[in-house]
Write a protein that holds these residues in place. Structure first.
Motif, mmCIF file in Angstrom:
data_model
loop_
_atom_site.group_PDB
_atom_site.id
_atom_site.type_symbol
_atom_site.label_atom_id
_atom_site.label_comp_id
_atom_site.label_asym_id
_atom_site.label_seq_id
_atom_site.Cartn_x
_atom_site.Cartn_y
_atom_site.Cartn_z
ATOM 1 N N LEU A 91 -10.009 1.150 18.380
ATOM 2 C CA LEU A 91 -9.256 0.915 17.151
ATOM 3 C C LEU A 91 -8.913 2.236 16.455
ATOM 4 O O LEU A 91 -7.769 2.469 16.033
ATOM 5 C CB LEU A 91 -10.087 0.028 16.204
ATOM 6 N N VAL A 92 -9.931 3.112 16.377
ATOM 7 C CA VAL A 92 -9.733 4.416 15.724
ATOM 8 C C VAL A 92 -8.680 5.228 16.468
ATOM 9 O O VAL A 92 -7.758 5.803 15.864
ATOM 10 C CB VAL A 92 -11.076 5.197 15.689
ATOM 11 N N LEU A 93 -8.798 5.251 17.801
ATOM 12 C CA LEU A 93 -7.844 6.034 18.604
ATOM 13 C C LEU A 93 -6.436 5.455 18.515
ATOM 14 O O LEU A 93 -5.447 6.191 18.477
ATOM 15 C CB LEU A 93 -8.304 6.085 20.061
ATOM 16 N N GLY A 94 -6.362 4.129 18.465
ATOM 17 C CA GLY A 94 -5.056 3.474 18.329
ATOM 18 C C GLY A 94 -4.389 3.866 17.021
ATOM 19 O O GLY A 94 -3.188 4.176 16.977
ATOM 20 N N ALA A 95 -5.205 3.888 15.943
ATOM 21 C CA ALA A 95 -4.665 4.287 14.631
ATOM 22 C C ALA A 95 -4.207 5.739 14.656
ATOM 23 O O ALA A 95 -3.146 6.098 14.135
ATOM 24 C CB ALA A 95 -5.732 4.083 13.562
ATOM 25 N N LEU A 96 -5.028 6.554 15.309
ATOM 26 C CA LEU A 96 -4.702 7.988 15.397
ATOM 27 C C LEU A 96 -3.390 8.205 16.158
ATOM 28 O O LEU A 96 -2.546 9.021 15.770
ATOM 29 C CB LEU A 96 -5.855 8.703 16.114
ATOM 30 N N GLU A 97 -3.219 7.441 17.231
ATOM 31 C CA GLU A 97 -1.994 7.568 18.031
ATOM 32 C C GLU A 97 -0.766 7.167 17.206
ATOM 33 O O GLU A 97 0.286 7.810 17.285
ATOM 34 C CB GLU A 97 -2.101 6.686 19.272
ATOM 35 N N THR A 98 -0.923 6.125 16.387
ATOM 36 C CA THR A 98 0.198 5.696 15.534
ATOM 37 C C THR A 98 0.519 6.784 14.509
ATOM 38 O O THR A 98 1.697 7.068 14.238
ATOM 39 C CB THR A 98 -0.172 4.383 14.805
ATOM 40 N N ILE A 99 -0.529 7.408 13.950
ATOM 41 C CA ILE A 99 -0.292 8.478 12.964
ATOM 42 C C ILE A 99 0.481 9.626 13.612
ATOM 43 O O ILE A 99 1.423 10.171 13.032
ATOM 44 C CB ILE A 99 -1.634 8.973 12.370
ATOM 45 N N VAL A 100 0.081 9.980 14.841
ATOM 46 C CA VAL A 100 0.782 11.072 15.551
ATOM 47 C C VAL A 100 2.250 10.688 15.772
ATOM 48 O O VAL A 100 3.156 11.508 15.568
ATOM 49 C CB VAL A 100 0.083 11.396 16.891
ATOM 50 N N ALA A 101 2.491 9.436 16.170
ATOM 51 C CA ALA A 101 3.878 8.984 16.400
ATOM 52 C C ALA A 101 4.682 9.038 15.104
ATOM 53 O O ALA A 101 5.829 9.513 15.084
ATOM 54 C CB ALA A 101 3.877 7.571 16.969
ATOM 55 N N LEU A 102 4.059 8.590 14.012
ATOM 56 C CA LEU A 102 4.763 8.620 12.714
ATOM 57 C C LEU A 102 5.053 10.055 12.281
ATOM 58 O O LEU A 102 6.139 10.365 11.781
ATOM 59 C CB LEU A 102 3.916 7.912 11.641
ATOM 60 N N TYR A 103 4.081 10.936 12.503
ATOM 61 C CA TYR A 103 4.283 12.339 12.115
ATOM 62 C C TYR A 103 5.385 12.981 12.967
ATOM 63 O O TYR A 103 6.174 13.788 12.476
ATOM 64 C CB TYR A 103 2.967 13.117 12.239
ATOM 65 N N THR A 104 5.443 12.572 14.241
ATOM 66 C CA THR A 104 6.505 13.094 15.116
ATOM 67 C C THR A 104 7.878 12.703 14.561
ATOM 68 O O THR A 104 8.788 13.544 14.490
ATOM 69 C CB THR A 104 6.352 12.536 16.548
#
Lengths: 231, 257
Positions: free
Chosen positions: B141-154
């Motif tokens: 769950l944590v990694l999934g959230a982190l991946e979404t944050i990276v995508a949003l920041y991109t």
């Protein structure tokens, strides 16, 4: 203005130093730097590929060892302990740990060693999958900077400069021939520069891998927005 | 003739290697040792203004060449007069476009390197997600959230992309500066369209017009000595044409317009 032989000579010497030798020095420096950068990147990529291979092999070996220990029951106890701590409340988990530890020091040591091996295997697996990703990043970096192809373009330009240099005027030439040689020499040198710039310009573009990643990130962000709006 | 190089004094050291004449030395990382690819990383801060002192033919180079080759002082003075005019009419454009090309190059690379780092981060997070399935499902769950944050920041980085990251501007300015550089020496060496024997003010006006055209993104042609009627080339067509600033080619209409 009508150019005298002295005028031609002055302009030839200045052009030779400020353009021909300047470009030659520039190409020499850039060939060296681009070739070295390309070699360094290739070595780095090879290192990460090697690291991934070694990590995969070790992970398989350690995994095999753990499997054999589980067959003997020692690692099964460690597995039971970790399952208990992950799924039960603290009191129940402590009770199970205590029951397991009553099995004696040997069992406790085996459990610790199994836990250590599991952590080690996790690290190896992270390295095994992370190293290729880092290697791919260096491949994209090489696509962005184009070191290898730039070195090749500069090498060709450096050789073409030698051809232009061969046209440079000679002292013993009569004025009209001297002037014609100077013109041919200057035009040849400027043509090499122009060709090199146009070839170089065709190389520069955004790496495809980065554009694909941006597209994927956009899709993910849109999906996230839709989910947020829907929920 | 006065072009024989002066003999170096006995025991003098060998000539130092030629260093390319460039604004780059002041504005870009420039080293030849260690990790070259790392030294070529883009800067986060880039100078806003070009080097106002930069010259394509530095004064000290002319002095050195004059001494080294015993060049005729009168001819050197005539060439310096040409260079002064070039400094006034062309070099300002060269400095500006050359500096802009470097700035856009830095911006383009900075942007791409940022995206590359984010892409690598996202890939690493993705692989950790795959591993965590086997070892610690709660991390998923944590990694999934982190991946979404990276995508949003991109997407944020892409949407707020600076105009300094423009590839087109980099290439356009580089093309302009390179053609201005060639124009500088075409004028100095009387290469077509600058014809020996034409009136000095016509030659100057032609330069001003062509330099301004290049700066205005209208690239005039660079006629060859074989096609321009240069009187010094055997078999050349007589010079009966004059430069037109409209298309940069020789025309039969007189004057520089």
């Amino acid at each position: 203005m009508k150019l005298t032989r002295d005028d031609l000579n002055v302009r030839f010497r200045i052009f030779e130093r400020a353009v021909l030798e300047d470009q030659r020095a520039y190409y020499k420096r850039e060939i060296d730097r681009n070739q070295r950068a390309s070699r360094q990147i290739n070595r780095t990529r090879a290192f990460f590929a090697f690291l991934a291979g070694v990590a995969s092999l070790l992970a398989a070996l350690v995994g095999g060892f753990i499997a054999s220990q589980q067959g003997q029951g020692a690692c099964a106890l460690a597995e039971l302990s970790s399952i208990a701590s992950a799924n039960l409340d603290q009191a129940q988990s402590a009770e199970i740990d205590a029951a397991l530890s009553r099995g004696g020091n040997d069992a406790e040591e085996s459990t610790m060693s199994c836990n250590g091996l599991r952590i080690f295997t996790s690290i190896l697996m992270i390295v095994a999958v992370g190293a290729p990703a880092l290697g791919a990043a260096f491949t994209t970096l090489a696509d962005l900077y184009q070191w290898e192809r730039l070195a090749s373009i500069y090498e060709t330009a450096q050789k073409s400069l030698a051809v232009s240099d061969a046209l440079s005027p000679l002292e013993e030439e009569p004025d009209q021939v001297y002037h014609a040689s100077l013109n041919a020499f200057v035009e040849g040198t400027l043509s090499v520069m122009r060709d090199e710039t146009s070839q170089w310009g065709q190389l520069v573009k955004m790496p495809d891998a980065l554009q694909e990643y941006i597209d994927r990130a956009r899709d993910a962000a849109e999906k996230d927005d839709e989910e947020g709006a829907g929920g | 003739m006065s072009a024989t190089p002066a003999q170096p004094p006995p025991g003098a050291s060998t000539t130092p290697p030629v260093q390319p004449i460039s604004q780059r030395n002041n504005q870009m990382r420039h080293a030849s040792q260690g990790w070259i690819w790392w030294q070529q990383r883009p800067k986060r801060e880039f100078p806003n203004e070009p080097d106002p002192q930069f010259k394509l033919v530095p004064d000290d180079l002319i002095e050195r060449m004059t001494t080294e080759f015993n060049l005729d002082p009168g001819a050197v003075a005539r060439m310096k007069k040409d260079i002064d005019y070039l400094d006034h009419e062309l070099l300002k454009y060269f400095r500006e476009t050359d500096h802009a090309a470097k700035k856009y190059q830095n911006g383009f690379r900075l942007y791409n390197v940022r995206i590359l780092m984010l892409a690598t981060g996202a890939t690493l997070i993705g692989t950790l997600q795959a591993i965590s399935l086997a070892f610690s499902p709660s991390l998923l769950l944590v990694l999934g959230a982190l991946e979404t944050i990276v995508a949003l920041y991109t997407v944020y980085v892409v949407n707020t992309r600076s105009t300094e990251a423009s590839l087109d501007s980099w290439l356009k300015n580089r093309r302009q500066s390179e053609q201005l550089r060639r124009e500088f020496f075409r004028y100095l060496l009387y290469l077509p369209p600058y014809i020996e024997g034409e009136l000095e003010y016509e030659r100057k006006r032609k330069l001003s017009s062509r330099a301004a055209s290049i700066y205005a993104d209208q690239f005039p042609e660079e006629p060859s000595i074989l096609e321009s009627g240069n009187p010094t080339m055997p078999g050349a067509v007589p010079p009966s044409t004059a430069y037109s600033p409209n298309n940069g080619t020789a025309t039969s209409a007189g004057g520089a317009g």
